[in-house]
Design a protein around this motif. Structure first.
Motif, PDB file in Angstrom:
ATOM      1  N   LEU A  10       0.831  -1.204   0.000  1.00  0.00           N
ATOM      2  CA  LEU A  10       0.000   0.000   0.000  1.00  0.00           C
ATOM      3  C   LEU A  10       0.867   1.256   0.000  1.00  0.00           C
ATOM      4  CD1 LEU A  10      -2.867   1.166   0.146  1.00  0.00           C
ATOM      5  CD2 LEU A  10      -2.693   1.048   2.619  1.00  0.00           C
ATOM      6  N   LEU A  11       1.888   1.267   0.821  1.00  0.00           N
ATOM      7  CA  LEU A  11       2.795   2.411   0.879  1.00  0.00           C
ATOM      8  C   LEU A  11       3.526   2.607  -0.444  1.00  0.00           C
ATOM      9  CD1 LEU A  11       3.919   4.609   2.706  1.00  0.00           C
ATOM     10  CD2 LEU A  11       5.685   3.017   3.422  1.00  0.00           C
ATOM     11  N   LEU A  12       3.945   1.517  -1.070  1.00  0.00           N
ATOM     12  CA  LEU A  12       4.606   1.601  -2.365  1.00  0.00           C
ATOM     13  C   LEU A  12       3.665   2.170  -3.419  1.00  0.00           C
ATOM     14  CD1 LEU A  12       7.059   0.928  -4.168  1.00  0.00           C
ATOM     15  CD2 LEU A  12       6.016  -1.308  -4.534  1.00  0.00           C
ATOM     16  N   PHE A  13       2.422   1.715  -3.439  1.00  0.00           N
ATOM     17  CA  PHE A  13       1.433   2.203  -4.397  1.00  0.00           C
ATOM     18  C   PHE A  13       1.177   3.693  -4.216  1.00  0.00           C
ATOM     19  CE2 PHE A  13      -1.934   2.085  -7.349  1.00  0.00           C
ATOM     20  CZ  PHE A  13      -2.962   2.841  -6.828  1.00  0.00           C
ATOM     21  N   ILE A  14       1.013   4.118  -2.985  1.00  0.00           N
ATOM     22  CA  ILE A  14       0.746   5.541  -2.700  1.00  0.00           C
ATOM     23  C   ILE A  14       1.939   6.397  -3.094  1.00  0.00           C
ATOM     24  CG2 ILE A  14       0.391   7.213  -0.843  1.00  0.00           C
ATOM     25  CD1 ILE A  14      -1.371   5.096   0.524  1.00  0.00           C
ATOM     26  N   SER A  15       3.134   5.949  -2.803  1.00  0.00           N
ATOM     27  CA  SER A  15       4.312   6.753  -3.122  1.00  0.00           C
ATOM     28  C   SER A  15       4.525   6.854  -4.630  1.00  0.00           C
ATOM     29  CB  SER A  15       5.551   6.191  -2.445  1.00  0.00           C
ATOM     30  OG  SER A  15       5.879   4.930  -2.962  1.00  0.00           O
ATOM     31  N   CYS A  16       4.174   5.809  -5.364  1.00  0.00           N
ATOM     32  CA  CYS A  16       4.337   5.860  -6.823  1.00  0.00           C
ATOM     33  C   CYS A  16       3.309   6.759  -7.483  1.00  0.00           C
ATOM     34  CB  CYS A  16       4.238   4.457  -7.412  1.00  0.00           C
ATOM     35  SG  CYS A  16       5.673   3.444  -7.033  1.00  0.00           S
ATOM     36  N   THR A  17       2.080   6.729  -7.026  1.00  0.00           N
ATOM     37  CA  THR A  17       1.037   7.541  -7.654  1.00  0.00           C
ATOM     38  C   THR A  17       1.085   8.983  -7.192  1.00  0.00           C
ATOM     39  OG1 THR A  17      -0.557   6.931  -5.955  1.00  0.00           O
ATOM     40  CG2 THR A  17      -0.539   5.611  -7.974  1.00  0.00           C
ATOM     41  N   GLY A  18       1.519   9.261  -6.008  1.00  0.00           N
ATOM     42  CA  GLY A  18       1.510  10.618  -5.485  1.00  0.00           C
ATOM     43  C   GLY A  18       2.697  11.454  -5.909  1.00  0.00           C
ATOM     44  N   ASN A  19       3.688  10.843  -6.522  1.00  0.00           N
ATOM     45  CA  ASN A  19       4.910  11.558  -6.843  1.00  0.00           C
ATOM     46  C   ASN A  19       5.105  11.649  -8.355  1.00  0.00           C
ATOM     47  OD1 ASN A  19       7.112  12.962  -6.034  1.00  0.00           O
ATOM     48  ND2 ASN A  19       8.318  11.197  -5.435  1.00  0.00           N
ATOM     49  N   LYS A  20       4.049  11.839  -9.079  1.00  0.00           N
ATOM     50  CA  LYS A  20       4.102  11.876 -10.533  1.00  0.00           C
ATOM     51  C   LYS A  20       4.751  13.183 -10.986  1.00  0.00           C
ATOM     52  CE  LYS A  20       1.111  12.057 -14.510  1.00  0.00           C
ATOM     53  NZ  LYS A  20      -0.195  12.479 -14.937  1.00  0.00           N
ATOM     54  N   ASN A  21       5.733  13.064 -11.860  1.00  0.00           N
ATOM     55  CA  ASN A  21       6.356  14.251 -12.441  1.00  0.00           C
ATOM     56  C   ASN A  21       5.523  14.694 -13.621  1.00  0.00           C
ATOM     57  OD1 ASN A  21       8.469  14.340 -10.657  1.00  0.00           O
ATOM     58  ND2 ASN A  21       9.780  13.053 -11.906  1.00  0.00           N
ATOM     59  N   MET A  22       4.969  15.872 -13.520  1.00  0.00           N
ATOM     60  CA  MET A  22       4.110  16.392 -14.575  1.00  0.00           C
ATOM     61  C   MET A  22       4.926  17.280 -15.494  1.00  0.00           C
ATOM     62  SD  MET A  22       0.449  16.990 -12.655  1.00  0.00           S
ATOM     63  CE  MET A  22       0.761  18.658 -12.261  1.00  0.00           C
ATOM     64  N   SER A  23       4.493  17.350 -16.735  1.00  0.00           N
ATOM     65  CA  SER A  23       5.132  18.230 -17.704  1.00  0.00           C
ATOM     66  C   SER A  23       4.745  19.675 -17.388  1.00  0.00           C
ATOM     67  CB  SER A  23       4.677  17.854 -19.116  1.00  0.00           C
ATOM     68  OG  SER A  23       3.327  18.222 -19.303  1.00  0.00           O
ATOM     69  N   PRO A  24       5.455  20.646 -17.987  1.00  0.00           N
ATOM     70  CA  PRO A  24       5.071  22.043 -17.773  1.00  0.00           C
ATOM     71  C   PRO A  24       3.630  22.334 -18.192  1.00  0.00           C
ATOM     72  CG  PRO A  24       7.252  21.935 -18.730  1.00  0.00           C
ATOM     73  CD  PRO A  24       6.710  20.542 -18.733  1.00  0.00           C
ATOM     74  N   SER A  25       3.168  21.759 -19.293  1.00  0.00           N
ATOM     75  CA  SER A  25       1.797  22.030 -19.736  1.00  0.00           C
ATOM     76  C   SER A  25       0.768  21.398 -18.797  1.00  0.00           C
ATOM     77  CB  SER A  25       1.583  21.562 -21.177  1.00  0.00           C
ATOM     78  OG  SER A  25       1.876  20.201 -21.316  1.00  0.00           O
ATOM     79  N   GLU A  26       1.054  20.211 -18.257  1.00  0.00           N
ATOM     80  CA  GLU A  26       0.146  19.594 -17.281  1.00  0.00           C
ATOM     81  C   GLU A  26       0.089  20.422 -16.004  1.00  0.00           C
ATOM     82  OE1 GLU A  26       0.573  14.841 -18.267  1.00  0.00           O
ATOM     83  OE2 GLU A  26       2.177  15.822 -17.150  1.00  0.00           O
ATOM     84  N   THR A  27       1.247  20.927 -15.576  1.00  0.00           N
ATOM     85  CA  THR A  27       1.296  21.775 -14.383  1.00  0.00           C
ATOM     86  C   THR A  27       0.527  23.065 -14.616  1.00  0.00           C
ATOM     87  OG1 THR A  27       3.462  20.863 -13.808  1.00  0.00           O
ATOM     88  CG2 THR A  27       2.846  22.938 -12.762  1.00  0.00           C
ATOM     89  N   ALA A  28       0.686  23.667 -15.794  1.00  0.00           N
ATOM     90  CA  ALA A  28      -0.036  24.904 -16.109  1.00  0.00           C
ATOM     91  C   ALA A  28      -1.539  24.683 -16.062  1.00  0.00           C
ATOM     92  CB  ALA A  28       0.387  25.415 -17.486  1.00  0.00           C
ATOM     93  N   LYS A  29      -2.003  23.542 -16.554  1.00  0.00           N
ATOM     94  CA  LYS A  29      -3.438  23.242 -16.515  1.00  0.00           C
ATOM     95  C   LYS A  29      -3.938  23.134 -15.084  1.00  0.00           C
ATOM     96  CE  LYS A  29      -6.999  20.080 -18.008  1.00  0.00           C
ATOM     97  NZ  LYS A  29      -7.392  18.918 -18.757  1.00  0.00           N
TER      98      LYS A  29
END
Length: 121
Positions: A10-29
């Motif tokens: 569970l901890l591994l799943f949460i850490s993988c999904t919560g730490n997604k590196n977004m692109s600049p355009s995704e962040t801008a949205k």
């Protein structure tokens, strides 16, 4: 032992999904939508301190219904090293906006776009 394995997975799943590196355009949205929907927690998470102060000071003039569609579209995008520029349009404003983003600790964040900042557009 079962509890330990389940907890670890569970901890591994949460850490993988919560730490997604977004692109600049995704962040801008994310920033544009949190700005117009008055989601200050999300806005603060995806902006620098200067960017958050600038956007939150004018946010009250632009608040939209949380259920309204932003129709966010990237008009143009340019990246130069750790700085990115996103020109975008939304359904909330007829004039396209421009975000300046900087990369901090591996995450793109919208920062203050000062009058002397010469962007590519």
């Amino acid at each position: 032992m079962k509890k330990f394995v389940v907890f670890s997975l569970l901890l591994l799943f949460i850490s993988c999904t919560g730490n997604k590196n977004m692109s600049p355009s995704e962040t801008a949205k994310v920033v544009a939508e949190s700005f117009y929907h008055s989601d200050k927690a999300t806005l603060k998470n995806y902006t620098t301190a200067e960017g958050y102060a600038n956007l939150s000071s004018i946010q009250e003039m632009f608040v939209e219904d949380k259920n309204s569609e932003s129709d966010f579209k990237v008009v143009d995008e340019a990246t130069e090293g750790d700085v990115a520029w996103i020109k975008y349009s939304t359904a909330y404003d007829p004039k396209p906006g421009v975000f300046k983003l900087v990369q901090k600790d591996g995450q793109w964040k919208v920062t203050h776009n000062g009058p002397r900042d010469k962007g590519p557009f």
